[in-house]
Motif scaffolding. Sequence first.
Motif, PDB file in Angstrom:
ATOM      1  N   ASP A  66       0.822  -1.211   0.000  1.00 22.69           N
ATOM      2  CA  ASP A  66       0.000   0.000   0.000  1.00 22.69           C
ATOM      3  C   ASP A  66       0.861   1.268   0.000  1.00 22.69           C
ATOM      4  OD1 ASP A  66      -2.264  -1.561   0.003  1.00 22.69           O
ATOM      5  OD2 ASP A  66      -2.718  -1.266   2.132  1.00 22.69           O
ATOM      6  N   ASN A  67       2.119   1.156   0.457  1.00 27.14           N
ATOM      7  CA  ASN A  67       3.041   2.297   0.501  1.00 27.14           C
ATOM      8  C   ASN A  67       4.174   2.172  -0.517  1.00 27.14           C
ATOM      9  OD1 ASN A  67       1.885   3.796   2.720  1.00 27.14           O
ATOM     10  ND2 ASN A  67       2.492   2.072   3.984  1.00 27.14           N
ATOM     11  N   GLY A  68       4.050   1.213  -1.426  1.00 25.67           N
ATOM     12  CA  GLY A  68       5.089   1.016  -2.428  1.00 25.67           C
ATOM     13  C   GLY A  68       6.272   0.216  -1.904  1.00 25.67           C
ATOM     14  N   GLY A  69       6.127  -0.399  -0.744  1.00 28.35           N
ATOM     15  CA  GLY A  69       7.201  -1.195  -0.164  1.00 28.35           C
ATOM     16  C   GLY A  69       7.081  -2.661  -0.524  1.00 28.35           C
ATOM     17  N   LYS A  70       8.042  -3.450  -0.051  1.00 30.29           N
ATOM     18  CA  LYS A  70       8.014  -4.893  -0.327  1.00 30.29           C
ATOM     19  C   LYS A  70       8.940  -5.626   0.636  1.00 30.29           C
ATOM     20  CE  LYS A  70      11.581  -4.463  -3.835  1.00 30.29           C
ATOM     21  NZ  LYS A  70      11.948  -4.619  -5.224  1.00 30.29           N
ATOM     22  N   ILE A  71       8.693  -6.908   0.783  1.00 31.94           N
ATOM     23  CA  ILE A  71       9.566  -7.766   1.571  1.00 31.94           C
ATOM     24  C   ILE A  71      10.723  -8.208   0.680  1.00 31.94           C
ATOM     25  CG2 ILE A  71       9.759 -10.001   2.741  1.00 31.94           C
ATOM     26  CD1 ILE A  71       6.815  -9.683   3.575  1.00 31.94           C
ATOM     27  N   ILE A  90       9.362 -12.611  14.646  1.00 28.65           N
ATOM     28  CA  ILE A  90       9.212 -12.588  13.191  1.00 28.65           C
ATOM     29  C   ILE A  90      10.215 -11.577  12.662  1.00 28.65           C
ATOM     30  CG2 ILE A  90       7.633 -12.069  11.300  1.00 28.65           C
ATOM     31  CD1 ILE A  90       5.338 -12.707  13.321  1.00 28.65           C
ATOM     32  N   SER A  91      11.052 -11.998  11.722  1.00 32.62           N
ATOM     33  CA  SER A  91      12.088 -11.117  11.176  1.00 32.62           C
ATOM     34  C   SER A  91      11.997 -11.046   9.663  1.00 32.62           C
ATOM     35  CB  SER A  91      13.482 -11.622  11.561  1.00 32.62           C
ATOM     36  OG  SER A  91      13.650 -11.579  12.951  1.00 32.62           O
ATOM     37  N   ALA A  92      12.287  -9.871   9.142  1.00 34.85           N
ATOM     38  CA  ALA A  92      12.285  -9.687   7.691  1.00 34.85           C
ATOM     39  C   ALA A  92      13.212  -8.527   7.345  1.00 34.85           C
ATOM     40  CB  ALA A  92      10.868  -9.396   7.193  1.00 34.85           C
ATOM     41  N   ARG A  93      13.644  -8.540   6.111  1.00 37.35           N
ATOM     42  CA  ARG A  93      14.324  -7.393   5.526  1.00 37.35           C
ATOM     43  C   ARG A  93      13.351  -6.850   4.500  1.00 37.35           C
ATOM     44  NH1 ARG A  93      20.099 -10.361   4.659  1.00 37.35           N
ATOM     45  NH2 ARG A  93      21.223  -9.242   6.267  1.00 37.35           N
ATOM     46  N   LEU A  94      13.205  -5.526   4.486  1.00 35.32           N
ATOM     47  CA  LEU A  94      12.145  -4.965   3.658  1.00 35.32           C
ATOM     48  C   LEU A  94      12.426  -3.536   3.243  1.00 35.32           C
ATOM     49  CD1 LEU A  94      10.602  -3.180   6.089  1.00 35.32           C
ATOM     50  CD2 LEU A  94       9.800  -5.451   6.641  1.00 35.32           C
ATOM     51  N   ILE A  95      11.660  -3.106   2.268  1.00 36.90           N
ATOM     52  CA  ILE A  95      11.608  -1.701   1.869  1.00 36.90           C
ATOM     53  C   ILE A  95      10.255  -1.228   2.386  1.00 36.90           C
ATOM     54  CG2 ILE A  95      11.489  -0.056  -0.044  1.00 36.90           C
ATOM     55  CD1 ILE A  95      14.212  -1.375  -0.003  1.00 36.90           C
ATOM     56  N   MET A  96      10.250  -0.231   3.271  1.00 33.71           N
ATOM     57  CA  MET A  96       9.001   0.181   3.897  1.00 33.71           C
ATOM     58  C   MET A  96       8.147   1.062   2.989  1.00 33.71           C
ATOM     59  SD  MET A  96      10.211   0.567   7.845  1.00 33.71           S
ATOM     60  CE  MET A  96       8.609   0.333   8.585  1.00 33.71           C
ATOM     61  N   THR A  97       8.788   1.870   2.150  1.00 31.14           N
ATOM     62  CA  THR A  97       8.054   2.745   1.239  1.00 31.14           C
ATOM     63  C   THR A  97       8.921   3.048   0.018  1.00 31.14           C
ATOM     64  OG1 THR A  97       7.080   4.947   0.970  1.00 31.14           O
ATOM     65  CG2 THR A  97       8.817   4.747   2.609  1.00 31.14           C
ATOM     66  N   ASP A  98       8.279   3.255  -1.116  1.00 31.97           N
ATOM     67  CA  ASP A  98       9.048   3.585  -2.315  1.00 31.97           C
ATOM     68  C   ASP A  98       9.571   5.024  -2.274  1.00 31.97           C
ATOM     69  OD1 ASP A  98       6.623   4.884  -2.656  1.00 31.97           O
ATOM     70  OD2 ASP A  98       6.203   4.025  -4.635  1.00 31.97           O
ATOM     71  N   LYS A  99       9.038   5.850  -1.370  1.00 31.90           N
ATOM     72  CA  LYS A  99       9.523   7.226  -1.246  1.00 31.90           C
ATOM     73  C   LYS A  99      10.930   7.284  -0.638  1.00 31.90           C
ATOM     74  CE  LYS A  99       4.983   9.346  -0.857  1.00 31.90           C
ATOM     75  NZ  LYS A  99       4.148   8.203  -1.101  1.00 31.90           N
ATOM     76  N   VAL A 100      11.234   6.324   0.238  1.00 30.18           N
ATOM     77  CA  VAL A 100      12.571   6.193   0.831  1.00 30.18           C
ATOM     78  C   VAL A 100      12.935   4.709   0.738  1.00 30.18           C
ATOM     79  CG1 VAL A 100      14.007   6.564   2.867  1.00 30.18           C
ATOM     80  CG2 VAL A 100      12.066   8.073   2.446  1.00 30.18           C
ATOM     81  N   PRO A 101      13.499   4.281  -0.396  1.00 29.59           N
ATOM     82  CA  PRO A 101      13.734   2.852  -0.621  1.00 29.59           C
ATOM     83  C   PRO A 101      14.953   2.295   0.117  1.00 29.59           C
ATOM     84  CG  PRO A 101      14.436   4.102  -2.526  1.00 29.59           C
ATOM     85  CD  PRO A 101      13.838   5.088  -1.563  1.00 29.59           C
ATOM     86  N   LEU A 102      15.055   2.632   1.391  1.00 31.00           N
ATOM     87  CA  LEU A 102      16.159   2.176   2.234  1.00 31.00           C
ATOM     88  C   LEU A 102      15.878   0.751   2.727  1.00 31.00           C
ATOM     89  CD1 LEU A 102      18.736   2.849   3.960  1.00 31.00           C
ATOM     90  CD2 LEU A 102      17.149   3.683   5.708  1.00 31.00           C
ATOM     91  N   PRO A 103      16.756  -0.209   2.451  1.00 30.73           N
ATOM     92  CA  PRO A 103      16.547  -1.560   2.980  1.00 30.73           C
ATOM     93  C   PRO A 103      16.586  -1.542   4.513  1.00 30.73           C
ATOM     94  CG  PRO A 103      18.175  -1.588   1.221  1.00 30.73           C
ATOM     95  CD  PRO A 103      17.933  -0.147   1.579  1.00 30.73           C
ATOM     96  N   MET A 104      15.533  -2.073   5.116  1.00 29.77           N
ATOM     97  CA  MET A 104      15.394  -2.085   6.564  1.00 29.77           C
ATOM     98  C   MET A 104      15.379  -3.522   7.072  1.00 29.77           C
ATOM     99  SD  MET A 104      15.040   1.127   7.525  1.00 29.77           S
ATOM    100  CE  MET A 104      14.220   1.110   9.112  1.00 29.77           C
ATOM    101  N   ALA A 105      15.804  -3.674   8.315  1.00 26.90           N
ATOM    102  CA  ALA A 105      15.689  -4.959   9.017  1.00 26.90           C
ATOM    103  C   ALA A 105      14.640  -4.754  10.095  1.00 26.90           C
ATOM    104  CB  ALA A 105      17.024  -5.343   9.641  1.00 26.90           C
ATOM    105  N   ALA A 106      13.743  -5.716  10.211  1.00 25.41           N
ATOM    106  CA  ALA A 106      12.676  -5.625  11.210  1.00 25.41           C
ATOM    107  C   ALA A 106      12.565  -6.952  11.951  1.00 25.41           C
ATOM    108  CB  ALA A 106      11.350  -5.300  10.534  1.00 25.41           C
ATOM    109  N   THR A 107      12.492  -6.873  13.268  1.00 29.20           N
ATOM    110  CA  THR A 107      12.203  -8.044  14.091  1.00 29.20           C
ATOM    111  C   THR A 107      11.103  -7.644  15.051  1.00 29.20           C
ATOM    112  OG1 THR A 107      14.476  -8.845  13.949  1.00 29.20           O
ATOM    113  CG2 THR A 107      13.129  -9.739  15.718  1.00 29.20           C
ATOM    114  N   VAL A 108      10.039  -8.439  15.073  1.00 29.85           N
ATOM    115  CA  VAL A 108       8.902  -8.170  15.954  1.00 29.85           C
ATOM    116  C   VAL A 108       8.699  -9.376  16.852  1.00 29.85           C
ATOM    117  CG1 VAL A 108       6.443  -7.630  16.082  1.00 29.85           C
ATOM    118  CG2 VAL A 108       7.843  -6.663  14.225  1.00 29.85           C
TER     119      VAL A 108
END
Length: 146
Positions: A66-71, A90-108
């Motif tokens: 919905d924000n232009g991001g992807k896993i 739960i862990s993933a590497r992702l792009i949260m939004t296409d406006k700032v396509p910075l690869p992020m690491a997320a663990t929840v």
Amino acid sequence: MDNQPNAGIQYDLVGFSADTWHYARLVAYKMDQNLGVASLLFGVAESNPQVLGELARPLLEKSLADNGGKILEWSTPKKTPLGGRNVPAISARLIMTDKVPLPMAATVYVFLHQERLFALGLFSPDSDRQFWGQQFRQMATGMKWN
């Protein structure tokens, strides 16, 4: 610290190592209503993190899209130590939004405590993942439940 509706309480973290500054955001979320009998259902997911991951992945994919991001990479959900307990992570590497396509690491980390659902998320640029992973593991072992 930032308190946004439906986003839990958010903390911006900054650390320094050698000659590099590191950034992460820690988000703490608590569902206010008591889950009662529904906590039994979550108990099943808590004992088998893969079930939780199967439920979470499509929701995350849609939210990101919905924000232009992807896993970019999805890790197998597993139990991880948190305050002397093993809770689903739960862990993933992702792009949260296409406006700032910075690869992020997320663990929840998702867990029940006193029949309420909690989530604790650590989000950082992927390049800072190892630094914050080590910091969070140290912090998680010292967590207190009350």
